[in-house]
Scaffold this active site. Structure first.
Site, PDB file in Angstrom:
ATOM      1  N   CYS A 182       0.834  -1.207   0.000  1.00 18.84           N
ATOM      2  CA  CYS A 182       0.000   0.000   0.000  1.00 18.84           C
ATOM      3  C   CYS A 182       0.869   1.257   0.000  1.00 18.84           C
ATOM      4  O   CYS A 182       1.494   1.589   1.013  1.00 18.84           O
ATOM      5  CB  CYS A 182      -0.926  -0.006   1.228  1.00 18.84           C
ATOM      6  SG  CYS A 182      -1.925   1.497   1.390  1.00 18.84           S
ATOM      7  N   CYS A 186      -0.399   4.109   2.317  1.00 18.29           N
ATOM      8  CA  CYS A 186      -0.117   3.858   3.736  1.00 18.29           C
ATOM      9  C   CYS A 186       1.352   4.069   4.073  1.00 18.29           C
ATOM     10  O   CYS A 186       1.678   4.631   5.117  1.00 18.29           O
ATOM     11  CB  CYS A 186      -0.477   2.418   4.114  1.00 18.29           C
ATOM     12  SG  CYS A 186      -2.090   1.883   3.551  1.00 18.29           S
ATOM     13  N   ASP A 187       2.239   3.598   3.211  1.00 16.04           N
ATOM     14  CA  ASP A 187       3.628   3.450   3.635  1.00 16.04           C
ATOM     15  C   ASP A 187       4.627   4.330   2.890  1.00 16.04           C
ATOM     16  O   ASP A 187       5.796   4.408   3.284  1.00 16.04           O
ATOM     17  CB  ASP A 187       4.051   1.981   3.487  1.00 16.04           C
ATOM     18  CG  ASP A 187       3.251   1.064   4.402  1.00 16.04           C
ATOM     19  OD1 ASP A 187       2.862   1.525   5.491  1.00 16.04           O
ATOM     20  OD2 ASP A 187       3.005  -0.093   4.029  1.00 16.04           O
TER      21      ASP A 187
END
Lengths: 337, 337
Positions: B134, B137-138
């Site tokens: 992701c 997200c990261d």
């Protein structure tokens, strides 16, 4: 005038979440917070239903955490109010506040809605200590108590029935002698042994104790029969007012498409009718109205804005303070959409 | 067999939020947690983008908080897996696990999806320390680093472009010599000076350091050219794998309507095609896949379930342990719907 990639209007859960997400995408968003950072949540005593806070969290604390979280990733929060926008001439959009003017490649509108007030003594003072506009949010705090509901529409009756899960009794006070709510809903209310009705009546005053050891603070309501003029005082511990909400969409009137009640229309990607303008939270949500749902919508709106900007990256004008010539030069470009 | 008002299948953010909301509505929900409490979040090292946690929170910590929050309001979490359901005969629905069987007036399905794995050495071990599925997200954790992206579809290329906001360089490793992604997206990737392509190639191994002071842990990948068989080792600090997701919908096959990829179909009220069955989170979301969006969807699904149950309150059968006769008696009723 200041050129920005993303301007977020509103600083409730939807706005602060959009700020967090666009901040983490290195877009350095500006949040125009309005008169009160956090919007409606800032005046909520206890938020018991935002997942991840098993001990509960006060509204102001949650706002503080969300604001700090967004700022940590580069969001700039401006305590100012939007007075005028120009969304009709396409991106970049003009957003004017009392103090400043921004030119924004994209805008995320999260300016919320407000519950209609009765406007009676004791109402505002007891928000969070007995006055409530949300059964789903606050019903749990009134377990085993007698409460009062004001309203006669679908959502008032739906909420009154819901509140019987918690309350010992629910007195529905309604201005007329019949309900506007749908027949089936009415019948469920009439059958419910915990519900009674006070017809043709309105609250005149909400009465509370100043004893600091008592919670909630409300002890009674003064009710006036509108036909006879007779006044009674009825013991109660909570007053739930369900007479509608108004979205704060006046400033966008004629620019963003909205429904009859003024809620901004969005599609499943949180896009408004204007390309580059997104919306999230209660400004476009008449159904859920929860911190958790506004946070979800703020995430979606931000992700859509990020993707929209990313697809146009090569065409976007530089950021920062614009000179007078640059400001003038944006105007013809602004009308090409 | 145990009769329940609400059974929630899955214990990620959507499921635990649905448990919190149905718990606060005094419905005493059962959460069938699956093999791991918290689902995908439980194996996420740091959740940096769930609003309200400015210092970040580890995945396991967030799961713990959400579970505790739901339990505080009466949710019962069962560590067991659903093996079989009967949704075809209407409410009450049968839900079988390895250990138990439930009869549920309503069911909220939040059983999630899983990112497809490459299945190579070093991949699983470094989830949260360099391997990611992701970008949203990261990506932020890889500022100023060289990273590797695997995949060639729309989302792989969209994510690779997004990751250039953070990374110094992005090496897209793809099995073929052209991309499946749309033409416009391809052109944006080709024009992007931070992106390079390694064609006709696949990762063979992800190499990490065991030095505890180094974060992320990944230092290199071993890449094999599938045409020539030549192997190279390429220095990299992150490996983002975008080769698709699979919803965990096998157990509902033929009972809940789903799209071609197996995602359960829901309407705007989170209702599935079966009246009384609701769904939330990644089991029905191919687009957002965030903790915050799953929390929002879990809230909506729970509120819809609460309202659905409330409208049927008079007709619902009693709760608790059923005798053999009662179990038998539910079967004809179960097929009336």
């Amino acid at each position: 005038m200041q050129k920005e990639r993303v301007v977020i209007i509103g600083s409730g859960p939807a706005g602060l979440t959009a700020a967090l997400y666009t901040g983490r995408a290195m877009l350095n968003p500006v949040v125009i917070a309005g008169s009160q950072l956090g919007g409606q949540v800032a005046i909520t005593a206890d938020v018991d239903n935002y997942p991840g806070f098993p001990e509960g969290v006060t509204g102001p604390e949650l706002v503080q955490k969300m604001a700090e979280h967004a700022e940590k990733f580069g969001a700039r929060i401006v305590m100012d109010e939007v007075t005028e926008v120009d969304f009709l001439h396409g991106s970049p959009f003009r957003v004017k506040t009392y103090e400043q003017e921004f030119l924004a490649d994209s805008v995320i509108v999260t300016i919320g809605a407000r519950a209609r007030r009765l406007g009676i003594p004791g109402e505002e003072e007891n928000i969070g200590t007995g006055t409530s506009y949300c059964g789903t949010c606050d019903g749990f705090f009134f377990r085993g108590m007698d409460i009062t509901v004001v309203g006669g529409g679908d959502s008032a009756i739906e909420e009154a029935i819901f509140l019987t899960k918690f309350a010992t009794s629910v007195n529905i006070v309604h201005r007329r002698d019949e309900l506007r709510a749908g027949k089936q809903l009415q019948e469920r209310a009439f059958r419910n042994p915990k519900i009674r009705f006070t017809w043709d009546s309105a609250l005149e005053e909400i009465i509370a104790t100043d004893d600091p050891t008592v919670s909630p603070k409300i002890t009674a309501v003064r009710i006036k029969n509108l036909k006879t003029g007779a006044e009674t005082t009825d013991a109660t511990r909570g007053v739930f007012i369900f007479i509608g909400h108004d979205p704060n969409s006046e400033v966008f009137k004629g620019q963003l498409a909205s429904n009859d009640s003024g809620y901004v229309l969005t599609d499943e990607l949180m896009r408004t009718n204007v390309e580059g303008i997104f919306a999230a939270g209660e400004i476009q949500d008449e159904v859920w109205r929860q911190v958790a749902t506004s946070v979800g919508q703020g995430t979606s709106a931000a992700m859509s804005a990020i993707q929209w900007l990313s697809a146009r990256e090569g065409d976007l004008q530089p950021l920062g303070e614009l000179s007078a010539e640059e400001v003038a030069a944006t105007q013809p470009q602004a009308s090409t959409n």
